[in-house]
Design a protein around this motif. Sequence first.
Motif, PDB file in Angstrom:
ATOM      1  N   GLN A  54      -2.160   3.065   5.511  1.00  0.00           N
ATOM      2  CA  GLN A  54      -3.061   1.929   5.365  1.00  0.00           C
ATOM      3  C   GLN A  54      -4.324   2.438   4.683  1.00  0.00           C
ATOM      4  O   GLN A  54      -4.924   3.425   5.123  1.00  0.00           O
ATOM      5  N   VAL A  55      -4.709   1.773   3.609  1.00  0.00           N
ATOM      6  CA  VAL A  55      -5.877   2.189   2.834  1.00  0.00           C
ATOM      7  C   VAL A  55      -6.954   1.124   2.948  1.00  0.00           C
ATOM      8  O   VAL A  55      -6.698  -0.064   2.710  1.00  0.00           O
ATOM      9  N   ASP A  56      -8.149   1.555   3.324  1.00  0.00           N
ATOM     10  CA  ASP A  56      -9.305   0.655   3.381  1.00  0.00           C
ATOM     11  C   ASP A  56     -10.344   1.115   2.363  1.00  0.00           C
ATOM     12  O   ASP A  56     -10.558   2.322   2.164  1.00  0.00           O
ATOM     13  N   TYR A  57     -10.980   0.138   1.731  1.00  0.00           N
ATOM     14  CA  TYR A  57     -12.000   0.435   0.727  1.00  0.00           C
ATOM     15  C   TYR A  57     -13.252  -0.345   1.085  1.00  0.00           C
ATOM     16  O   TYR A  57     -13.273  -1.577   1.039  1.00  0.00           O
ATOM     17  N   ARG A  58     -14.282   0.360   1.502  1.00  0.00           N
ATOM     18  CA  ARG A  58     -15.553  -0.271   1.898  1.00  0.00           C
ATOM     19  C   ARG A  58     -16.718   0.556   1.372  1.00  0.00           C
ATOM     20  O   ARG A  58     -16.722   1.779   1.497  1.00  0.00           O
ATOM     21  N   GLN A  59     -17.671  -0.133   0.810  1.00  0.00           N
ATOM     22  CA  GLN A  59     -18.897   0.498   0.322  1.00  0.00           C
ATOM     23  C   GLN A  59     -18.599   1.706  -0.563  1.00  0.00           C
ATOM     24  O   GLN A  59     -19.149   2.797  -0.396  1.00  0.00           O
ATOM     25  N   ASN A  60     -17.677   1.489  -1.488  1.00  0.00           N
ATOM     26  CA  ASN A  60     -17.326   2.501  -2.475  1.00  0.00           C
ATOM     27  C   ASN A  60     -16.670   3.747  -1.871  1.00  0.00           C
ATOM     28  O   ASN A  60     -16.668   4.812  -2.472  1.00  0.00           O
ATOM     29  N   GLN A  61     -16.101   3.599  -0.654  1.00  0.00           N
ATOM     30  CA  GLN A  61     -15.432   4.718   0.021  1.00  0.00           C
ATOM     31  C   GLN A  61     -14.013   4.310   0.428  1.00  0.00           C
ATOM     32  O   GLN A  61     -13.785   3.193   0.894  1.00  0.00           O
ATOM     33  N   GLN A  99       0.845  -1.189   0.000  1.00  0.00           N
ATOM     34  CA  GLN A  99       0.000   0.000   0.000  1.00  0.00           C
ATOM     35  C   GLN A  99       0.880   1.238   0.000  1.00  0.00           C
ATOM     36  O   GLN A  99       2.102   1.141   0.155  1.00  0.00           O
ATOM     37  N   PRO A 100       0.303   2.435  -0.178  1.00  0.00           N
ATOM     38  CA  PRO A 100       1.129   3.617  -0.450  1.00  0.00           C
ATOM     39  C   PRO A 100       2.194   3.904   0.594  1.00  0.00           C
ATOM     40  O   PRO A 100       1.936   3.912   1.799  1.00  0.00           O
ATOM     41  N   LEU A 101       3.421   4.127   0.106  1.00  0.00           N
ATOM     42  CA  LEU A 101       4.518   4.629   0.918  1.00  0.00           C
ATOM     43  C   LEU A 101       5.114   5.797   0.131  1.00  0.00           C
ATOM     44  O   LEU A 101       5.769   5.605  -0.890  1.00  0.00           O
ATOM     45  N   PHE A 104      -7.921   6.613   4.459  1.00  0.00           N
ATOM     46  CA  PHE A 104      -6.462   6.577   4.510  1.00  0.00           C
ATOM     47  C   PHE A 104      -6.012   6.855   5.936  1.00  0.00           C
ATOM     48  O   PHE A 104      -6.408   7.858   6.538  1.00  0.00           O
ATOM     49  N   GLN A 105      -5.195   5.979   6.475  1.00  0.00           N
ATOM     50  CA  GLN A 105      -4.664   6.162   7.825  1.00  0.00           C
ATOM     51  C   GLN A 105      -3.140   6.100   7.783  1.00  0.00           C
ATOM     52  O   GLN A 105      -2.556   5.125   7.328  1.00  0.00           O
TER      53      GLN A 105
END
Length: 263
Positions: free
Chosen positions: A171-178, A122-124, A181-182
């Motif tokens: 850390q990237v989470d993708y839930r319910q089309n959203q 994930q993004p660095l 970013f943490q």
Amino acid sequence: MATLKKVAYLGDGSVTGAAAYLAGVLTHFDIPYDRVDSDRAPSENFWKTDYAAYLFSDYPAEYLRAEDFQTLLQKVHAGAGLVMLGGWESFHGRLGEYHQTPLAEALPVKMLAEDDRRNVSQPLLVVPTAKHENHPILQGLPWNTPPGIGGFNAFLPKETSETVLEGVRFQVDYRQNQFTFQMKERIPLLVTGKYGNGRTAALATDVAPHWVGGWVDWGKNRIVQDVPGGDFIDVGEDYARFFRNLVLWGNPILMINEIIINH
């Protein structure tokens, strides 16, 4: 413009492979260099030459003898630059390459005594530290659009060194089309220091895929460059300028501002 002395570039396989990336940057910016491929030891003439800087990138420490390390330390202490780039055979790496060698004395970082390779999916993102936004290595580059990388060697800056770039991992989470970013951590990515009269630098990530990730395409325009005796590169202009700046910063006979003006 002053004449540049040669730099020594050790590692990254050969110029028909990964070494084409840095060799292509050096060629494009007319920085003279001699190379040592990753599967061979330096020649006796190599150690008799006074290079402006020594670049180590994924080069096996087993090809350097005790007397080679001592010669290298003497040359850096006298004023040559020393730059180590990340990779599986840089720093500690996969098998413990450099952490117990004399080079540990000169590098501006403390290496781990265990496998230091870190891969990220994930993004660095690569960003300047607040204190060093105007560092000569970073000049003329669009840090408002930070590039991303895919891996690095973990190390710790020495007390007398300076952290110029950090890697910021999300850390990237993708839930319910959203998307959410943490920010998870900041890691030292580019650390600079001194060894005697010589400038030293440690870059935790690689110059070539895969760890370099999207950084290799950083920049609006492209640089396409044939590599003498090898392949060609097609890279982002700001990627190329960063590595040019890094190499020339370690070259004690030219100020970085002169390089930026003349290129």
